[in-house]
Design a protein around this motif. Structure first.
Motif, mmCIF file in Angstrom:
data_model
loop_
_atom_site.group_PDB
_atom_site.id
_atom_site.type_symbol
_atom_site.label_atom_id
_atom_site.label_comp_id
_atom_site.label_asym_id
_atom_site.label_seq_id
_atom_site.Cartn_x
_atom_site.Cartn_y
_atom_site.Cartn_z
ATOM 1 N N LEU A 9 4.629 -3.321 -5.835
ATOM 2 C CA LEU A 9 4.545 -3.540 -4.390
ATOM 3 C C LEU A 9 4.273 -2.240 -3.635
ATOM 4 O O LEU A 9 3.414 -2.202 -2.736
ATOM 5 N N LYS A 13 1.063 -1.265 -1.193
ATOM 6 C CA LYS A 13 1.217 -0.807 0.183
ATOM 7 C C LYS A 13 0.511 0.527 0.392
ATOM 8 O O LYS A 13 -0.177 0.744 1.401
ATOM 9 N N LYS A 27 2.229 -6.194 1.142
ATOM 10 C CA LYS A 27 3.266 -7.207 0.904
ATOM 11 C C LYS A 27 2.662 -8.609 0.925
ATOM 12 O O LYS A 27 3.027 -9.472 0.121
ATOM 13 N N GLN A 28 1.714 -8.840 1.832
ATOM 14 C CA GLN A 28 1.074 -10.156 1.899
ATOM 15 C C GLN A 28 0.331 -10.469 0.600
ATOM 16 O O GLN A 28 0.439 -11.583 0.063
ATOM 17 N N PHE A 30 0.858 -9.129 -2.386
ATOM 18 C CA PHE A 30 1.846 -9.262 -3.456
ATOM 19 C C PHE A 30 2.470 -10.657 -3.430
ATOM 20 O O PHE A 30 2.632 -11.305 -4.475
ATOM 21 N N ASP A 31 2.798 -11.134 -2.225
ATOM 22 C CA ASP A 31 3.374 -12.473 -2.095
ATOM 23 C C ASP A 31 2.414 -13.549 -2.597
ATOM 24 O O ASP A 31 2.825 -14.493 -3.288
ATOM 25 N N TYR A 34 2.230 -13.762 -6.493
ATOM 26 C CA TYR A 34 3.367 -14.378 -7.185
ATOM 27 C C TYR A 34 3.673 -15.783 -6.677
ATOM 28 O O TYR A 34 4.635 -16.411 -7.116
ATOM 29 N N LYS A 35 2.792 -16.275 -5.806
ATOM 30 C CA LYS A 35 2.759 -17.703 -5.499
ATOM 31 C C LYS A 35 1.687 -18.393 -6.344
ATOM 32 O O LYS A 35 1.449 -19.592 -6.196
ATOM 33 N N SER A 175 10.996 -7.412 -9.992
ATOM 34 C CA SER A 175 10.912 -7.264 -8.540
ATOM 35 C C SER A 175 11.284 -8.564 -7.822
ATOM 36 O O SER A 175 10.773 -9.631 -8.154
ATOM 37 N N PRO A 176 12.164 -8.491 -6.814
ATOM 38 C CA PRO A 176 12.527 -9.694 -6.038
ATOM 39 C C PRO A 176 11.313 -10.338 -5.379
ATOM 40 O O PRO A 176 11.308 -11.545 -5.131
ATOM 41 N N ASN A 177 10.300 -9.533 -5.077
ATOM 42 C CA ASN A 177 9.084 -10.068 -4.467
ATOM 43 C C ASN A 177 8.077 -10.561 -5.499
ATOM 44 O O ASN A 177 7.066 -11.168 -5.139
ATOM 45 N N ASN A 180 10.811 -12.008 -10.103
ATOM 46 C CA ASN A 180 12.253 -11.989 -9.861
ATOM 47 C C ASN A 180 13.055 -12.451 -11.080
ATOM 48 O O ASN A 180 14.008 -13.216 -10.971
#
Length: 343
Positions: A9, A13, A27-28, A30-31, A34-35, A175-177, A180
């Motif tokens: 992450l 950034k 962050k967007q 990365f999200d 992992y979706k 990573s929590p993001n 996880n």
């Protein structure tokens, strides 16, 4: 072009900042990854200019599935994956009541030369990057449509021979993001690269360290594991004790039982003496038979006797449940069969 899965992450950034984008875009992205979104055009909350910039610089190293095998009982899936350079690796997903565990490869091939392992027969081709190892999980998740709860680095390759990439892989999946997946749900299996075990202890991760021991003495171990010519059992156990003291984590010793080689009662007694007093657990494994050698697995009766001796001597012991035998689920078997068919 860069494999975006190799980026954590913070690196994403920083890349955004260095390339004239707002930091929060990292962050967007990365999200989205992992979706399960692996196409920049589908990342709809990013400006078109940002998406174009990403497409010009990055690609997703999600391996292509070449073949999928499913065991008759439906508990084990084995995948043959192909990367962009044509290299083939394999991953195994095992379904348990507590969740799905994936056994990932960390290298294409292996140079360690253990006699009972098919992964090493063709030697080592190359290391996998952190993102390529991660790609195995994302590809398996996509094929199965199910969550992965546990990770075992016990497929093709020696994880500690690919140290930096493996550490970064652990960081990203933890990573929590990201995925996880807690470190306590991650197991790293090594044949015993002593300097790297010492280095790993200093990092103080909360993963489970599994040591492929497979013999109670140096002479026997050298006959089946070339790494034993470099590091004695005494050196290996010293590194393990150091690891336990620094991390306060129990070590698992893997012991593959080979008929008439390392499965007799006296071997169990010798192993018990070796491990007495250590914070450890022994996982007995009926060896996977491969056509390239004459090693045969021990009988169920001998495995049970071996286990009983260890338990009687105060060594916590389990016998690994055999899974996927009907689909050649031993490390490297399917990859080797596939490559031989291609020839």
């Amino acid at each position: 072009m860069i494999n975006i899965l190799d980026f954590n992450l913070e690196e994403l950034k920083n890349w955004m900042k260095e390339n004239g984008e707002s930091v929060f875009r990292g962050k967007q992205v990365f999200d989205w990854i992992y979706k399960g979104i692996y196409n920049f055009d589908d990342m709809k909350n990013l400006p078109i200019s940002t998406r174009e910039k990403l497409k010009s610089n990055f690609y997703f190293s999600i391996p292509e599935m070449v073949k999928e095998y499913k065991s008759k009982d439906g508990d084990t899936y084995k995948f043959l994956f192909k990367y962009k350079d044509g290299n083939i690796i394999e991953s195994v997903v095992m379904k348990y009541k507590h969740g799905n565990s994936i056994c990932v490869s960390t290298q294409v091939g292996c140079r360690m030369g253990c006699k009972f392992c098919a992964s090493t027969l063709g030697g080592m081709v190359r290391n996998l990057t952190s993102g390529e190892i991660l790609g195995e999980i994302l590809a398996a998740k996509g094929e199965m449509g199910e969550k992965i709860s546990n990770i075992v680095m016990m497929g093709s390759g020696e994880p500690l021979d690919n140290f930096e990439n493996v550490l970064k892989f652990i960081e990203i999946v933890n990573s929590p993001n990201g995925l996880n997946i807690g470190q306590r749900h991650i197991t790293l299996s090594t044949c015993g690269v002593v300097p790297k075990i010492i280095e790993l202890a200093d990092i103080d991760l909360q993963i489970t360290l599994a040591i492929s021991l497979h013999a109670p003495n140096d002479e026997m171990r050298r006959n089946i594991m070339p790494v034993a010519n470099k590091y004695s059992i005494e050196e290996l156990l010293k590194a393990c004790i150091n690891y336990i003291e620094k991390t306060n984590r129990r070590i698992t010793f893997e012991y593959a039982l080979v008929k008439g080689v390392n499965d007799r009662g006296e071997h169990a007694e010798e192993l018990a003496r070796l491990l007495k007093g250590m914070l450890c657990h022994v996982n007995l494994i009926p060896v996977n038979e491969i056509k390239e050698n004459t090693l045969k697995k021990s009988s169920a009766e001998d495995i049970k006797k071996f286990s009983n001796i260890l338990i009687r001597n105060g060594i916590e012991t389990t016998i690994r449940r055999e899974m996927g035998a009907d689909i050649e689920a031993a490390c490297g078997q399917l990859r080797r069969s596939y490559l031989e068919e291609g020839k």
